[in-house]
Design a protein around this motif. Structure first.
Motif, PDB file in Angstrom:
ATOM      1  N   PHE A   1      30.283  43.107  24.054  1.00  0.00           N
ATOM      2  CA  PHE A   1      30.670  44.298  23.301  1.00  0.00           C
ATOM      3  C   PHE A   1      29.441  44.981  22.695  1.00  0.00           C
ATOM      4  CE2 PHE A   1      31.613  45.616  18.826  1.00  0.00           C
ATOM      5  CZ  PHE A   1      32.134  46.868  19.121  1.00  0.00           C
ATOM      6  N   HIS A   2      28.554  44.203  22.082  1.00  0.00           N
ATOM      7  CA  HIS A   2      27.366  44.792  21.463  1.00  0.00           C
ATOM      8  C   HIS A   2      26.410  45.353  22.520  1.00  0.00           C
ATOM      9  CE1 HIS A   2      27.979  43.586  17.210  1.00  0.00           C
ATOM     10  NE2 HIS A   2      28.717  42.632  17.756  1.00  0.00           N
ATOM     11  N   LEU A   3      26.237  44.657  23.632  1.00  0.00           N
ATOM     12  CA  LEU A   3      25.379  45.164  24.697  1.00  0.00           C
ATOM     13  C   LEU A   3      25.913  46.479  25.245  1.00  0.00           C
ATOM     14  CD1 LEU A   3      22.963  44.738  26.620  1.00  0.00           C
ATOM     15  CD2 LEU A   3      24.516  43.458  28.125  1.00  0.00           C
ATOM     16  N   ASP A   4      27.216  46.569  25.414  1.00  0.00           N
ATOM     17  CA  ASP A   4      27.840  47.794  25.914  1.00  0.00           C
ATOM     18  C   ASP A   4      27.553  48.975  24.991  1.00  0.00           C
ATOM     19  OD1 ASP A   4      30.059  49.396  27.381  1.00  0.00           O
ATOM     20  OD2 ASP A   4      30.765  49.339  25.306  1.00  0.00           O
ATOM     21  N   ARG A   5      27.658  48.752  23.685  1.00  0.00           N
ATOM     22  CA  ARG A   5      27.410  49.855  22.749  1.00  0.00           C
ATOM     23  C   ARG A   5      25.929  50.212  22.685  1.00  0.00           C
ATOM     24  NH1 ARG A   5      32.248  49.764  23.360  1.00  0.00           N
ATOM     25  NH2 ARG A   5      33.811  50.172  21.730  1.00  0.00           N
ATOM     26  N   VAL A   6      25.048  49.230  22.708  1.00  0.00           N
ATOM     27  CA  VAL A   6      23.609  49.509  22.652  1.00  0.00           C
ATOM     28  C   VAL A   6      23.160  50.311  23.864  1.00  0.00           C
ATOM     29  CG1 VAL A   6      21.340  48.397  22.848  1.00  0.00           C
ATOM     30  CG2 VAL A   6      22.991  47.576  21.161  1.00  0.00           C
ATOM     31  N   LEU A   7      23.711  50.026  25.041  1.00  0.00           N
ATOM     32  CA  LEU A   7      23.348  50.745  26.261  1.00  0.00           C
ATOM     33  C   LEU A   7      24.015  52.111  26.356  1.00  0.00           C
ATOM     34  CD1 LEU A   7      23.469  47.854  28.897  1.00  0.00           C
ATOM     35  CD2 LEU A   7      21.460  48.842  27.782  1.00  0.00           C
ATOM     36  N   GLY A   8      24.951  52.396  25.470  1.00  0.00           N
ATOM     37  CA  GLY A   8      25.613  53.696  25.483  1.00  0.00           C
ATOM     38  C   GLY A   8      26.684  53.834  26.543  1.00  0.00           C
ATOM     39  N   LEU A   9      27.209  52.714  27.061  1.00  0.00           N
ATOM     40  CA  LEU A   9      28.261  52.776  28.082  1.00  0.00           C
ATOM     41  C   LEU A   9      29.627  53.039  27.455  1.00  0.00           C
ATOM     42  CD1 LEU A   9      27.125  49.739  30.275  1.00  0.00           C
ATOM     43  CD2 LEU A   9      26.594  52.160  30.597  1.00  0.00           C
ATOM     44  N   ASN A  10      29.936  52.364  26.365  1.00  0.00           N
ATOM     45  CA  ASN A  10      31.186  52.559  25.618  1.00  0.00           C
ATOM     46  C   ASN A  10      32.418  52.340  26.499  1.00  0.00           C
ATOM     47  OD1 ASN A  10      29.760  53.297  23.228  1.00  0.00           O
ATOM     48  ND2 ASN A  10      29.498  55.362  24.068  1.00  0.00           N
ATOM     49  N   ARG A  11      32.429  51.206  27.164  1.00  0.00           N
ATOM     50  CA  ARG A  11      33.546  50.912  28.060  1.00  0.00           C
ATOM     51  C   ARG A  11      34.291  49.620  27.684  1.00  0.00           C
ATOM     52  NH1 ARG A  11      32.996  55.359  28.780  1.00  0.00           N
ATOM     53  NH2 ARG A  11      32.657  56.564  30.690  1.00  0.00           N
ATOM     54  N   THR A  12      33.842  48.900  26.678  1.00  0.00           N
ATOM     55  CA  THR A  12      34.540  47.685  26.263  1.00  0.00           C
ATOM     56  C   THR A  12      35.351  47.964  25.008  1.00  0.00           C
ATOM     57  OG1 THR A  12      32.765  46.900  24.833  1.00  0.00           O
ATOM     58  CG2 THR A  12      32.642  46.298  27.158  1.00  0.00           C
ATOM     59  N   VAL A  13      36.265  47.064  24.698  1.00  0.00           N
ATOM     60  CA  VAL A  13      37.012  47.146  23.444  1.00  0.00           C
ATOM     61  C   VAL A  13      36.314  46.265  22.417  1.00  0.00           C
ATOM     62  CG1 VAL A  13      39.220  47.678  24.529  1.00  0.00           C
ATOM     63  CG2 VAL A  13      38.549  45.298  24.216  1.00  0.00           C
ATOM     64  N   PRO A  14      36.419  46.583  21.117  1.00  0.00           N
ATOM     65  CA  PRO A  14      35.713  45.810  20.091  1.00  0.00           C
ATOM     66  C   PRO A  14      36.084  44.331  20.120  1.00  0.00           C
ATOM     67  CG  PRO A  14      36.496  47.874  19.170  1.00  0.00           C
ATOM     68  CD  PRO A  14      37.089  47.765  20.545  1.00  0.00           C
ATOM     69  N   ALA A  15      35.100  43.495  19.819  1.00  0.00           N
ATOM     70  CA  ALA A  15      35.296  42.045  19.768  1.00  0.00           C
ATOM     71  C   ALA A  15      34.405  41.469  18.676  1.00  0.00           C
ATOM     72  CB  ALA A  15      34.969  41.407  21.119  1.00  0.00           C
ATOM     73  N   VAL A  16      34.931  40.511  17.934  1.00  0.00           N
ATOM     74  CA  VAL A  16      34.163  39.826  16.889  1.00  0.00           C
ATOM     75  C   VAL A  16      34.420  38.333  17.015  1.00  0.00           C
ATOM     76  CG1 VAL A  16      34.378  41.799  15.334  1.00  0.00           C
ATOM     77  CG2 VAL A  16      35.977  39.891  15.121  1.00  0.00           C
ATOM     78  N   SER A  17      33.663  37.570  16.271  1.00  0.00           N
ATOM     79  CA  SER A  17      33.859  36.120  16.213  1.00  0.00           C
ATOM     80  C   SER A  17      34.484  35.773  14.868  1.00  0.00           C
ATOM     81  CB  SER A  17      32.517  35.413  16.386  1.00  0.00           C
ATOM     82  OG  SER A  17      32.686  34.027  16.543  1.00  0.00           O
ATOM     83  N   ARG A  18      35.454  34.866  14.895  1.00  0.00           N
ATOM     84  CA  ARG A  18      36.176  34.525  13.657  1.00  0.00           C
ATOM     85  C   ARG A  18      36.610  33.064  13.706  1.00  0.00           C
ATOM     86  NH1 ARG A  18      40.943  38.159  10.807  1.00  0.00           N
ATOM     87  NH2 ARG A  18      41.499  36.677   9.166  1.00  0.00           N
ATOM     88  N   LYS A  19      36.620  32.425  12.543  1.00  0.00           N
ATOM     89  CA  LYS A  19      37.046  31.035  12.446  1.00  0.00           C
ATOM     90  C   LYS A  19      38.487  30.971  11.944  1.00  0.00           C
ATOM     91  CE  LYS A  19      32.471  29.094  11.385  1.00  0.00           C
ATOM     92  NZ  LYS A  19      31.683  28.333  10.396  1.00  0.00           N
ATOM     93  N   PHE A  20      39.255  30.070  12.554  1.00  0.00           N
ATOM     94  CA  PHE A  20      40.615  29.767  12.108  1.00  0.00           C
ATOM     95  C   PHE A  20      40.688  28.261  11.893  1.00  0.00           C
ATOM     96  CE2 PHE A  20      40.851  33.535  14.767  1.00  0.00           C
ATOM     97  CZ  PHE A  20      41.572  34.419  13.973  1.00  0.00           C
ATOM     98  N   SER A  21      41.027  27.873  10.685  1.00  0.00           N
ATOM     99  CA  SER A  21      41.026  26.443  10.366  1.00  0.00           C
ATOM    100  C   SER A  21      42.070  25.679  11.165  1.00  0.00           C
ATOM    101  CB  SER A  21      41.274  26.241   8.872  1.00  0.00           C
ATOM    102  OG  SER A  21      42.517  26.796   8.492  1.00  0.00           O
ATOM    103  N   PHE A  22      43.080  26.369  11.667  1.00  0.00           N
ATOM    104  CA  PHE A  22      44.173  25.699  12.373  1.00  0.00           C
ATOM    105  C   PHE A  22      44.027  25.795  13.887  1.00  0.00           C
ATOM    106  CE2 PHE A  22      45.248  29.994  11.146  1.00  0.00           C
ATOM    107  CZ  PHE A  22      45.624  30.583  12.343  1.00  0.00           C
ATOM    108  N   LEU A  23      42.897  26.339  14.393  1.00  0.00           N
ATOM    109  CA  LEU A  23      42.691  26.462  15.833  1.00  0.00           C
ATOM    110  C   LEU A  23      41.310  25.930  16.215  1.00  0.00           C
ATOM    111  CD1 LEU A  23      44.058  30.017  16.720  1.00  0.00           C
ATOM    112  CD2 LEU A  23      45.065  27.824  17.346  1.00  0.00           C
ATOM    113  N   HIS A  24      41.246  25.213  17.323  1.00  0.00           N
ATOM    114  CA  HIS A  24      39.986  24.791  17.927  1.00  0.00           C
ATOM    115  C   HIS A  24      39.077  24.071  16.932  1.00  0.00           C
ATOM    116  CE1 HIS A  24      41.405  27.378  21.078  1.00  0.00           C
ATOM    117  NE2 HIS A  24      41.252  28.461  20.353  1.00  0.00           N
ATOM    118  N   ASP A  25      39.672  23.254  16.068  1.00  0.00           N
ATOM    119  CA  ASP A  25      38.905  22.485  15.082  1.00  0.00           C
ATOM    120  C   ASP A  25      38.033  23.374  14.197  1.00  0.00           C
ATOM    121  OD1 ASP A  25      39.984  20.143  16.028  1.00  0.00           O
ATOM    122  OD2 ASP A  25      38.337  19.764  17.423  1.00  0.00           O
ATOM    123  N   GLY A  26      38.470  24.586  13.959  1.00  0.00           N
ATOM    124  CA  GLY A  26      37.721  25.482  13.087  1.00  0.00           C
ATOM    125  C   GLY A  26      36.507  26.112  13.734  1.00  0.00           C
ATOM    126  N   ARG A  27      36.303  25.927  15.033  1.00  0.00           N
ATOM    127  CA  ARG A  27      35.162  26.547  15.706  1.00  0.00           C
ATOM    128  C   ARG A  27      35.386  28.058  15.836  1.00  0.00           C
ATOM    129  NH1 ARG A  27      34.663  23.866  21.259  1.00  0.00           N
ATOM    130  NH2 ARG A  27      36.908  23.667  20.997  1.00  0.00           N
TER     131      ARG A  27
END
Length: 503
Positions: free
Chosen positions: A263-289
Motif C-alpha cells: 500500500f505504501h509503495l503504491d502511494r509513493v510511486l503515484g500509482l494509487n491502485r491499492t486500497v488502504p492497509a494497516v497493521s493492527r494487533k488483536f489480543s484474541f487473534l493469532h496470539d496477539g501478533r
C-alpha cells in the motif's frame, strides 16, 4: 636527550650571549644558565595556559545548546556523554539506528517470528469458537479451491466481540493514542485525506462486531466492523452483500503483512491502485501478533474478496494480444473482434511495474512460469506449475476493477515476496510491456525512494515495530531498491518508453 633538548631551547640566546666573551668564563656561564631557565619557565607556562583554554572552549561548545533549553550542567554532561539528541522543535521526528535491535522480519513473509506465550482462557462458547477459527485462518491457504459460479455468500456469522478476551495490547484500550503517527501539520503529500481517514479507522476504530464470512468454496475471512464518525461518500455500496453495515476492514493473516508495504509503495510511486492497509494487533487473534487489516471496499465485492477471482477474464495469450492492440489508448473505442477488455492499455504497465518490484505472481503469472518456485509456493502445491507447457492458455487471476470504473484496475491481494534472489526474478511479468508510467519511474531514478518509503512507513507504528524497527525496514527497502535497478536496466536495454499516464 636532555642535553639536546636544553641546547634546542637555549639556541635563540646563544648568538645573543656570544658578545659576552669579554667576561670571565664563570660569569658568562652563569648568565647563560639564568636566561635559559627563564625562557624554559615561560614556554611551559604558555603551553599549560593554552591547554586549559582549549578544554574550557570545548566544554562550552558542547553544552551551549543544552543550557539554552534550561538543562543544568550535570544534566548537560550526562546527555552529552550518552550521545542523545535533544529536538529543538516538537514536530521534528528523529529516526536513528538502534545499537541493538530485535531480530528483523522473516523476509519471506515479512512478519516477526511467532512469540510463544500463554493464551488466556476464554470465558464463553462464542469466544472459544473464534479462537479455533483464528487458528484455522493462521494456516497457509494451500488447499485446492473450487470456485462456484455463484457469487452469493454462503455463511455470515456474527461473533460476540464483547465476550472475547481483551488486553491492553488492543489499540482501542487508549482512545487518545493512535498507532498512525503524523507529527506535522499534514501527512506526506502522496496520501489523500481519504487515505488518512481510512488508515486511522483501520488502526484505531473501536471494534463493534466481527463477522466470519464464508464464500462458496473459499477460505473464510474475518470482517471487522468498527465505530466511525467519518461520513461515507458512497453509502449505497455498503448494502451490496449485506456483509458490512458501516465502515469495515478485512483482517488477514500475519503472513500477509506485506500488503501494508505494498500500500505504501503504491502511494509513493503515484500509482494509487491499492486500497488502504494497516497493521493492527488483536489480543484474541493469532496470539496477539500484528495482522494486516485491509479496507473493505464494497464496490469490489464479492468478486475481489476471494483470491483468484477476476472481473476480467484473460488467458496469457489473450493478454499479450490485447497489449499489441493498445486498447482504449487515446480514448479510441476498440473493435468488437479486437479481443480487448474494458481495461485501459496503460493500466497493464502500472500493474507490471508494481508486481515486478514486489514479485507478486498471483495475477500475471499464477503458474510461476517465469521463475523457479519453491516447493511451498502455492503454484507448486496446487499443481499450477505443471501447466507451463501450454502457456498461452494459462488464465490470469485476480484482475479486478470496480463496476462503476471499468477502465482502471484495483490491485488487491498484494502479497509480495522479499526473499526472491536477483538471479531468480520473474521477468515474465514485464513481457509485452512497451511503456512505463513516467511518475513512478521518476521516483525510482531520483534516488529518493528510500527516503520516501521511510517517511511513509514510519506512520504505521505497529507495522514499523513488527518489522524490527528502522533496521528491519531498511532491509526490505534494500530489496526494492535492487529490483528497481534491474527494472531501470531492463527499460534501457529494451528501449521501453517512459510516458505520462494520467488516465
Amino acid at each position: 636527550m636532555g642535553k639536546s633538548l636544553f641546547h634546542w631551547l637555549c639556541s635563540p640566546f646563544l648568538r645573543l650571549v656570544g658578545s659576552f666573551r669579554r667576561y670571565p668564563p664563570s660569569k658568562r656561564n652563569l648568565i647563560i644558565a639564568c636566561v635559559c631557565v627563564f625562557y624554559l619557565f615561560f614556554v611551559v607556562s604558555q603551553v599549560g595556559h593554552s591547554r586549559d583554554r582549549r578544554i574550557d572552549k570545548d566544554k562550552y561548545r558542547r553544552s551551549r545548546g543544552l543550557y539554552n533549553l534550561g538543562i543544568t550542567e550535570a544534566q548537560a554532561d550526562s546527555v552529552v556523554n550518552a550521545g542523545s539528541v535533544v529536538p529543538t522543535r516538537s514536530n521534528v521526528v528523529y529516526i536513528t539506528l538502534r545499537s541493538k535491535r530485535l531480530k528483523p522480519a522473516n523476509i519471506r513473509g515479512t512478519v516477526r517470528p511467532k512469540l510463544r506465550r500463554k493464551v488466556r482462557r476464554i470465558k464463553s462458547d462464542n469466544a472459544a469458537f473464534t479462537q479455533n477459527k483464528a487458528g484455522t485462518l493462521g494456516r497457509d491457504a494451500s488447499q485446492k479451491r473450487t470456485f462456484g459460479s455463484k457469487t452469493s455468500w454462503r455463511e455470515i456469522r456474527d461473533i460476540d466481540y464483547r465476550s472475547l478476551d481483551r488486553s491492553n495490547t488492543d489499540p482501542q484500550s487508549d482512545p487518545h493514542v493512535s498507532s498512525i503517527r503524523i507529527y506535522s501539520q499534514r501527512a506526506p503529500p502522496w496520501f489523500s485525506a481519504e487515505d488518512v481517514n481510512a488508515m486511522r479507522f483501520l488502526a484505531d476504530a473501536k471494534v463493534l462486531r466481527i463477522k466470519e464470512v464464508s464464500h462458496a468454496g473459499s477460505q473464510s475471512l474475518l470482517i471487522l466492523e468498527g465505530e466511525t464518525h467519518v461520513s461515507l461518500t458512497n453509502p449505497k455500496h455498503l448494502k451490496l452483500n449485506k456483509v458490512c453495515g458501516g465502515q469495515c476492514g478485512i483482517i488477514k493473516r500475519p503472513v500477509d503483512t506485506s500488503e501494508v508495504f505494498a500500500f505504501h509503495l503504491d502511494r509513493v510511486l503515484g500509482l494509487n491502485r491499492t486500497v488502504p492497509a494497516v497493521s493492527r494487533k488483536f489480543s484474541f487473534l493469532h496470539d496477539g501478533r500484528p495482522s494486516p487489516v485491509v479496507s473493505w471496499d464494497a464496490s469490489l465485492y464479492p468478486e475481489a474478496l476471494v483470491a483468484g477471482r477476476s472481473t476480467v477474464r484473460f488467458t496469457w495469450g489473450e493478454y499479450q494480444s490485447s497489449l499489441k492492440q493498445r486498447c482504449w489508448q487515446k480514448n479510441i473505442t476498440p473493435k468488437s473482434d479486437s479481443g480487448c477488455s474494458t481495461i485501459h492499455h496503460y493500466e497493464w504497465s502500472k500493474l507490471a511495474l508494481f508486481d515486478f518490484l514486489l514479485q507478486i505472481y498471483n495475477r500475471l503469472d499464477q503458474s510461476c512460469c517465469g521463475f523457479k518456485p519453491r516447493q511451498e509456493d502455492v503454484c507448486v502445491e496446487l499443481g499450477h506449475h505443471a501447466e507451463c507447457g501450454d502457456q498461452d492458455h494459462i488464465a490470469l487471476a485476480n484482475i479486478i476493477h470496480r463496476g462503476r470504473d471499468p477502465r482502471h484496475l484495483v490491485f488487491t491481494n498484494n502479497k509480495g515476496f522479499f526473499d526472491r534472489n536477483e538471479d531468480n526474478l520473474d521477468f515474465r511479468l514485464l513481457e509485452g510491456i512497451k511503456e512505463f508510467p513516467e511518475q513512478a519511474v521518476a521516483v525510482l531514478r531520483s534516488r529518493r525512494l528510500r527516503e520516501k518509503l521511510l517517511q511513509s512507513l514510519f506512520l504505521d507504528q505497529t507495522y514499523w515495530e513488527s518489522q524490527g524497527g528502522r533496521q528491519g525496514i531498511d532491509k526490505l527497502i534494500d530489496v526494492i531498491e535492487r529490483r528497481a535497478k534491474f527494472l531501470l536496466t531492463y527499460i534501457n536495454a529494451h528501449g521501453i518508453k517512459v510516458i505520462a499516464m494520467n488516465v
